[in-house]
Scaffold this motif. Structure first.
Motif, short mmCIF file in Angstrom:
data_model
loop_
_atom_site.label_atom_id
_atom_site.label_comp_id
_atom_site.label_asym_id
_atom_site.label_seq_id
_atom_site.Cartn_x
_atom_site.Cartn_y
_atom_site.Cartn_z
N MET A 59 0.85 -1.18 0.00
CA MET A 59 0.00 0.00 0.00
C MET A 59 0.89 1.24 0.00
O MET A 59 1.64 1.47 0.94
CB MET A 59 -0.89 -0.02 1.25
CG MET A 59 -1.72 1.20 1.44
SD MET A 59 -2.75 1.00 2.92
CE MET A 59 -3.51 2.59 2.93
N ASN A 89 1.86 5.07 0.40
CA ASN A 89 1.36 6.14 1.26
C ASN A 89 2.41 7.24 1.38
O ASN A 89 3.54 7.08 0.94
CB ASN A 89 0.97 5.59 2.64
CG ASN A 89 2.15 5.00 3.39
OD1 ASN A 89 3.07 5.72 3.75
ND2 ASN A 89 2.14 3.70 3.61
N ILE A 117 4.72 0.27 7.70
CA ILE A 117 3.66 1.08 7.08
C ILE A 117 4.28 1.98 6.02
O ILE A 117 3.78 2.08 4.90
CB ILE A 117 2.91 1.92 8.13
CG1 ILE A 117 2.07 1.00 9.04
CG2 ILE A 117 2.01 2.97 7.46
CD1 ILE A 117 1.50 1.69 10.27
N GLY A 168 5.09 0.25 2.93
CA GLY A 168 3.94 -0.35 2.26
C GLY A 168 3.84 -1.85 2.47
O GLY A 168 3.16 -2.55 1.73
N GLU A 169 4.50 -2.35 3.51
CA GLU A 169 4.50 -3.79 3.78
C GLU A 169 3.51 -4.18 4.88
O GLU A 169 3.44 -5.34 5.25
CB GLU A 169 5.91 -4.24 4.15
CG GLU A 169 6.89 -4.08 3.01
CD GLU A 169 8.31 -4.45 3.38
OE1 GLU A 169 8.54 -4.94 4.51
OE2 GLU A 169 9.20 -4.25 2.54
N TYR A 170 2.79 -3.21 5.41
CA TYR A 170 1.82 -3.47 6.47
C TYR A 170 0.62 -2.56 6.25
O TYR A 170 0.79 -1.35 6.06
CB TYR A 170 2.45 -3.18 7.84
CG TYR A 170 1.52 -3.37 9.01
CD1 TYR A 170 1.30 -4.63 9.55
CD2 TYR A 170 0.87 -2.29 9.59
CE1 TYR A 170 0.45 -4.80 10.63
CE2 TYR A 170 0.02 -2.45 10.68
CZ TYR A 170 -0.19 -3.72 11.19
OH TYR A 170 -1.03 -3.89 12.26
N ASN A 171 -0.56 -3.15 6.22
CA ASN A 171 -1.78 -2.37 6.06
C ASN A 171 -2.37 -2.08 7.43
O ASN A 171 -2.90 -2.98 8.08
CB ASN A 171 -2.80 -3.11 5.19
CG ASN A 171 -2.41 -3.13 3.74
OD1 ASN A 171 -1.74 -2.24 3.26
ND2 ASN A 171 -2.80 -4.18 3.04
N THR A 199 -4.82 -0.64 10.45
CA THR A 199 -6.26 -0.56 10.64
C THR A 199 -6.70 0.88 10.39
O THR A 199 -5.89 1.81 10.43
CB THR A 199 -6.66 -0.93 12.08
OG1 THR A 199 -6.05 0.03 12.97
CG2 THR A 199 -6.22 -2.34 12.44
N CYS A 219 -4.72 4.40 11.06
CA CYS A 219 -4.58 5.41 10.02
C CYS A 219 -5.06 6.77 10.52
O CYS A 219 -4.40 7.80 10.29
CB CYS A 219 -5.39 5.02 8.78
SG CYS A 219 -4.73 3.65 7.84
N PHE A 261 -2.95 8.47 2.68
CA PHE A 261 -3.15 7.09 2.24
C PHE A 261 -3.85 6.91 0.89
O PHE A 261 -3.96 5.80 0.41
CB PHE A 261 -3.92 6.30 3.30
CG PHE A 261 -3.19 6.20 4.61
CD1 PHE A 261 -2.15 5.31 4.77
CD2 PHE A 261 -3.52 7.02 5.67
CE1 PHE A 261 -1.46 5.22 5.97
CE2 PHE A 261 -2.84 6.94 6.88
CZ PHE A 261 -1.82 6.03 7.02
N GLU A 290 -4.40 6.50 -2.88
CA GLU A 290 -3.56 6.18 -4.04
C GLU A 290 -4.11 6.88 -5.27
O GLU A 290 -5.29 6.75 -5.58
CB GLU A 290 -3.56 4.67 -4.29
CG GLU A 290 -2.72 3.91 -3.29
CD GLU A 290 -2.53 2.48 -3.71
OE1 GLU A 290 -2.13 2.24 -4.88
OE2 GLU A 290 -2.77 1.60 -2.88
#
Length: 66
Positions: free
Chosen positions: A1, A3, A33, A36-39, A41, A45, A60, A62
């Motif tokens: 993800m 960010n 985070i 981008g290796e951890y999404n 909650t 956020c 956050f 995209e």
């Protein structure tokens, strides 16, 4: 993800450790985070956005390339 957490955190002169302490997670979690290796909650956020004085969209959202 993808960010903008890392860029925004650096602009505010805050370390990963400082941000982690303020939002109640480990420094490693912030690092994941940012990579981008951890999404996180939604609750996390929101906490990060508040600490960095940004909206969720600014951190956050995209943007798809046209």
């Amino acid at each position: 993800m993808k960010n903008n957490v890392k860029i925004t955190r650096i602009k505010t002169s805050m370390t990963q450790q400082q941000l982690a302490k303020k939002v109640g997670v480990t420094r490693q979690t912030i690092g994941l985070i940012e990579k981008g290796e951890y999404n996180p909650t939604l609750q996390l956020c929101v906490a990060i956005a508040k600490e960095l004085d940004k909206t969720l969209d600014e951190l956050f959202w995209e943007v798809e390339d046209e």
